[in-house]
Design a protein around this motif. Structure first.
Motif, short mmCIF file in Angstrom:
data_model
loop_
_atom_site.label_atom_id
_atom_site.label_comp_id
_atom_site.label_asym_id
_atom_site.label_seq_id
_atom_site.Cartn_x
_atom_site.Cartn_y
_atom_site.Cartn_z
N ASP A 93 0.78 -1.41 -0.01
CA ASP A 93 0.02 -0.37 -0.19
C ASP A 93 0.88 1.21 0.08
OD1 ASP A 93 -1.44 1.75 0.94
OD2 ASP A 93 -3.37 0.57 1.03
N ASP A 94 1.11 2.09 -1.14
CA ASP A 94 1.94 3.20 -0.85
C ASP A 94 1.36 4.14 0.12
OD1 ASP A 94 1.56 3.09 -5.15
OD2 ASP A 94 2.91 2.37 -3.40
N SER A 95 -0.35 4.64 0.47
CA SER A 95 -0.22 5.79 1.44
C SER A 95 -0.16 5.37 2.76
CB SER A 95 -1.47 5.32 1.31
OG SER A 95 -2.55 6.38 0.69
N LEU A 96 0.46 3.89 2.84
CA LEU A 96 0.90 3.46 4.19
C LEU A 96 2.22 3.15 4.41
CD1 LEU A 96 -2.11 0.91 5.38
CD2 LEU A 96 -1.92 2.75 6.30
N SER A 97 2.48 3.11 3.30
CA SER A 97 4.42 2.13 3.41
C SER A 97 4.65 1.26 3.54
CB SER A 97 5.16 4.01 3.33
OG SER A 97 5.48 4.57 2.66
N GLY A 98 3.64 0.30 3.47
CA GLY A 98 3.48 -0.98 3.99
C GLY A 98 2.78 -2.31 2.97
N TRP A 99 3.03 -2.79 3.73
CA TRP A 99 2.15 -4.56 3.17
C TRP A 99 0.62 -4.35 3.90
CZ3 TRP A 99 2.92 -8.39 -0.41
CH2 TRP A 99 4.57 -7.95 -0.91
N VAL A 100 -0.27 -4.74 3.46
CA VAL A 100 -1.58 -5.08 3.97
C VAL A 100 -2.01 -6.06 2.98
CG1 VAL A 100 -2.28 -2.75 3.64
CG2 VAL A 100 -2.75 -3.79 2.01
N PHE A 101 -2.82 -7.42 3.89
CA PHE A 101 -4.06 -8.35 3.91
C PHE A 101 -4.95 -8.21 3.92
CE2 PHE A 101 -0.13 -11.48 3.41
CZ PHE A 101 1.00 -10.61 5.01
N GLY B 45 -6.73 -13.48 10.71
CA GLY B 45 -5.66 -13.31 9.34
C GLY B 45 -3.97 -13.46 9.73
N LEU B 46 -4.03 -12.35 8.43
CA LEU B 46 -2.53 -12.40 8.46
C LEU B 46 -2.24 -10.90 9.01
CD1 LEU B 46 -1.10 -14.42 5.20
CD2 LEU B 46 -1.04 -15.08 8.37
N GLU B 47 -1.35 -10.16 10.01
CA GLU B 47 -1.25 -8.35 9.94
C GLU B 47 0.65 -9.32 9.32
OE1 GLU B 47 -1.78 -5.33 13.41
OE2 GLU B 47 -1.46 -6.78 13.42
N TRP B 48 0.68 -8.34 8.53
CA TRP B 48 2.20 -7.83 8.56
C TRP B 48 2.84 -6.30 9.31
CZ3 TRP B 48 4.26 -2.37 7.03
CH2 TRP B 48 5.74 -2.52 6.36
N ILE B 49 4.13 -7.19 9.58
CA ILE B 49 4.39 -5.71 11.38
C ILE B 49 5.26 -4.92 10.68
CG2 ILE B 49 5.77 -5.89 13.64
CD1 ILE B 49 4.35 -9.23 13.44
N GLY B 50 6.16 -5.27 10.12
CA GLY B 50 7.54 -4.63 9.48
C GLY B 50 8.80 -5.75 8.69
N SER B 51 9.21 -5.01 8.04
CA SER B 51 10.67 -5.29 7.26
C SER B 51 11.90 -4.31 7.20
CB SER B 51 9.98 -5.92 5.72
OG SER B 51 9.03 -6.59 5.67
N GLY B 56 20.08 -1.87 6.73
CA GLY B 56 19.67 -1.45 7.57
C GLY B 56 18.12 -1.29 7.12
N ASN B 57 17.64 -0.49 6.03
CA ASN B 57 16.64 -0.24 6.07
C ASN B 57 15.46 -0.28 6.53
OD1 ASN B 57 14.76 2.48 4.55
ND2 ASN B 57 15.03 1.57 2.65
N THR B 58 14.22 0.42 6.79
CA THR B 58 13.18 -0.97 7.86
C THR B 58 12.12 -0.07 7.19
OG1 THR B 58 13.13 0.56 9.83
CG2 THR B 58 14.39 -1.36 9.48
N TYR B 59 10.95 -1.25 7.50
CA TYR B 59 9.59 -0.62 7.27
C TYR B 59 8.34 -1.13 8.03
CZ TYR B 59 10.51 0.84 2.31
OH TYR B 59 11.50 1.39 1.29
N TYR B 60 8.00 0.10 8.85
CA TYR B 60 7.02 -0.72 9.81
C TYR B 60 5.26 -0.99 9.99
CZ TYR B 60 11.08 -1.09 12.65
OH TYR B 60 12.64 -1.27 13.40
N THR B 61 4.35 -1.47 10.29
CA THR B 61 3.13 -1.16 9.84
C THR B 61 3.00 0.18 10.54
OG1 THR B 61 0.80 -2.23 10.26
CG2 THR B 61 2.35 -2.75 11.47
N PRO B 62 2.11 1.22 10.72
CA PRO B 62 1.31 2.29 11.36
C PRO B 62 1.34 2.23 12.40
CG PRO B 62 0.95 2.89 8.85
CD PRO B 62 1.55 1.35 9.19
N SER B 63 0.48 0.95 12.91
CA SER B 63 0.10 0.48 13.92
C SER B 63 0.46 0.37 15.02
CB SER B 63 -1.82 -0.15 13.90
OG SER B 63 -0.98 -1.24 13.58
N LEU B 64 1.13 -0.52 14.80
CA LEU B 64 2.68 -1.20 15.51
C LEU B 64 3.83 0.26 15.67
CD1 LEU B 64 2.58 -4.75 14.47
CD2 LEU B 64 1.16 -3.70 16.65
N LYS B 65 4.17 0.81 14.87
CA LYS B 65 5.32 1.18 14.49
C LYS B 65 6.10 2.03 16.39
CE LYS B 65 7.83 5.06 11.08
NZ LYS B 65 7.34 5.38 10.44
#
Lengths: 110, 121
Positions: A93-101, B45-51, B56-65
């Motif tokens: 998701d480009d707005s969230l800059s993250g993966w969505v399921f 269901g599945l929830e992505w946490i981060g990568s 060292g570049n990281t991405y996090y899901t906003p709700s858990l960041k």
């Protein structure tokens, strides 16, 4: 609530063709590849379809994916009992800059 | 063959920090790809946490960041997840997985078997 919307359940009899829908928005499905995962009971998800409609090596041709705008679908033809599993769509998701399921669709083979 | 294996405590007390490690074999993290964490509460269901990328570049899901830190140890060919201030809502199966290749937006292709982390006193 999931960013991607999937019906919670689906069913079919052996040999039938079933389809699963997944809808999103321009920031996710509309602008990125969609992926489908199959999760058999008690196991990790397995990649089923990548880049909208490509099958990884080892995935039978009975599985196919398609995309139109912000909606995508997964089809299984010649349904088999071993196809009973949960199916998830996923994308970036480009707005969230993250993966969505998606919330997942549970397939029951009657 | 790329293989990933999660490890860590199966039981964590509320308000404490959940720490998990993912050991990678069959591929060098330094060679590329992104390395991610996905969780799944039992029956849900599945929830992505981060990568994280090997750089060292990281991405996090906003709700858990605010509670998540993902790090990589290339010398041990493993990456880790730390989730702070856990509650019962963080009880889940935690999976590590490889994804990306040429782009962070590319698919998760190899997954670990998952590990159940339970938050309880």
């Amino acid at each position: 609530q999931s960013v991607l919307t999937q019906p919670p359940s689906a069913s079919g009899t052996p040999g039938q063709r079933v389809t699963f829908s997944c809808s999103g928005s321009n920031s996710n499905i509309g602008n990125n590849y969609i992926y489908w995962y199959q999760q058999l009971p008690g196991t990790a998800p397995k990649l089923l379809i990548y880049k909208n409609n490509q099958r990884p090596s080892g995935v039978p041709g009975r599985f196919s994916g398609s995309k139109s705008g912000t909606s995508v679908s997964l089809a299984i033809s010649g349904l088999q009992s071993e196809d009973e599993a949960d199916y998830y769509c996923a994308t970036w998701d480009d707005s969230l800059s993250g993966w969505v399921f998606g919330g997942g669709t549970k397939l029951t083979v009657l | 063959q790329v293989q990933l294996q999660e490890s860590g405590p199966g039981l964590v007390k509320p308000s404490e920090t959940l720490s998990l490690t993912c050991a990678v074999s069959g591929y060098s993290i330094s060679s590329g790809y992104y390395w991610g964490w996905i969780r799944q509460p039992p029956g849900k269901g599945l929830e992505w946490i981060g990568s994280i990328h090997h750089s060292g570049n990281t991405y996090y899901t906003p709700s858990l960041k605010s509670r998540v830190t993902i790090s990589v140890d290339t010398s041990k060919n493993q990456f880790s997840l730390k989730l702070s201030s856990v509650t019962a809502a963080d009880t889940a199966f935690y999976y590590c997985a490889r994804h990306g290749g040429m782009s962070v937006t590319f698919h998760f292709d190899y997954w670990g078997r998952g590990t159940l982390a339970t938050v309880s006193s």
